[in-house]
Design an enzyme around this catalytic site. Structure first.
Site, PDB file in Angstrom:
ATOM      1  N   SER A  15       0.838  -1.219   0.000  1.00 52.20           N
ATOM      2  CA  SER A  15       0.000   0.000   0.000  1.00 52.20           C
ATOM      3  C   SER A  15       0.866   1.260   0.000  1.00 52.20           C
ATOM      4  O   SER A  15       0.501   2.266  -0.617  1.00 52.20           O
ATOM      5  CB  SER A  15      -0.990  -0.002   1.168  1.00 52.20           C
ATOM      6  N   ASN A  16       2.018   1.223   0.663  1.00 54.46           N
ATOM      7  CA  ASN A  16       2.928   2.388   0.593  1.00 54.46           C
ATOM      8  C   ASN A  16       3.508   2.528  -0.811  1.00 54.46           C
ATOM      9  O   ASN A  16       3.658   3.642  -1.319  1.00 54.46           O
ATOM     10  CB  ASN A  16       4.044   2.260   1.625  1.00 54.46           C
ATOM     11  N   HIS A 111       8.880   3.368   8.559  1.00 58.74           N
ATOM     12  CA  HIS A 111       8.642   2.516   9.729  1.00 58.74           C
ATOM     13  C   HIS A 111       7.410   3.036  10.475  1.00 58.74           C
ATOM     14  O   HIS A 111       7.263   4.252  10.652  1.00 58.74           O
ATOM     15  CB  HIS A 111       9.877   2.545  10.654  1.00 58.74           C
ATOM     16  N   ALA A 175      -1.326   7.820   7.747  1.00 62.33           N
ATOM     17  CA  ALA A 175      -0.241   8.816   7.854  1.00 62.33           C
ATOM     18  C   ALA A 175       0.948   8.410   6.978  1.00 62.33           C
ATOM     19  O   ALA A 175       1.588   9.259   6.346  1.00 62.33           O
ATOM     20  CB  ALA A 175       0.197   8.944   9.311  1.00 62.33           C
TER      21      ALA A 175
END
Ligand code: GRF
Length: 222
Positions: A15-16, A111, A175
């Protein structure tokens, strides 16, 4: 201006990676995603990247007889594609100091905690166990030690009453999807420099107010 040739390394759903790919779909974005590589051939992110028209490669670490030979194959693939920057996005293999050295200041990671707190896995469970009021995510340059290195961007996320690891992970992931494209943009625009292992961001200012948690309105009075 030439866009920074960027590779994304994944091991899972990606997803990132998708957030970076979506940002880079805008030709004004200063980085171009030229390759997505996974050490897990079944990783869902590979399919998502292929759908976005990006070159994908699986390099299964189990096909190699040690970390060095796996990393040599990875390095060869990156070099072949003319990659200038590597983004780790849920890449679940620890990289050796030799590999990190080869990509020194040219490899970044995300992270799901406010580093240096809560390095490693199971971050959200540990955040809840400690009762901290804020957690978040960190994008940083990679150094040989796990989840360490000069910090580029952090996004702070409140821990709310009733949270469990899943609800917190979802809030933090949201976020992450904002912070990673933001951080890559800063790096690709050449706005980051590292001085004494601290990142200086050219022309950026911080937020102007503090956020208090919990907030029932009374915190405003003190
Ligand atoms: C993210 O929480 C990232 O911070 C961590 O691994 C997770 C990967 O998720 N390193 P995705 O594959 O990007 O959805």
């Amino acid at each position: 201006m030439a866009r920074l040739k960027t590779a994304i390394l994944i091991s899972g759903r990606g997803s990132n990676m998708q957030a970076l790919v979506d940002a880079a779909a805008d030709t004004d974005y200063p980085a171009e995603i030229v390759s997505v590589i996974s050490n897990v051939p079944e990783a869902g992110g590979l399919e998502r990247a292929a759908q976005a028209g990006i070159s994908t490669t699986a390099i299964d670490h189990r096909d190699f007889d040690g970390r060095a030979s796996f990393e040599n194959a990875l390095h060869a693939e990156l070099t072949e594609a003319g990659v200038e920057l590597v983004c780790l996005a849920g890449f679940m293999r620890l990289l050796t100091a030799e590999f990190v050295e080869r990509w020194f200041d040219r490899m970044i990671n995300i992270h799901p905690s406010l580093l240096p707190a809560f390095k490693g896995l199971q971050t959200h469970e540990r955040v809840l166990a400690e009762g901290v009021r804020f957690t978040g995510c960190t994008v940083h340059f990679v150094r040989p030690a796990m989840d360490a290195g000069p910090i580029i961007v952090q996004g702070a996320v409140p821990v709310l009453p009733g949270d469990d690891a899943d609800s917190l992970a979802a809030r933090v992931l949201n976020a992450e999807h904002r912070c990673y494209p933001h951080a890559l943009r800063l790096v690709a625009n050449g706005r980051t420099s590292i001085v004494d292992e601290t990142v200086i961001v050219d022309g950026a200012e911080g937020p102007t107010d503090i956020t208090v948690n919990p907030d029932d309105g009374a915190s405003q009075r003190f």
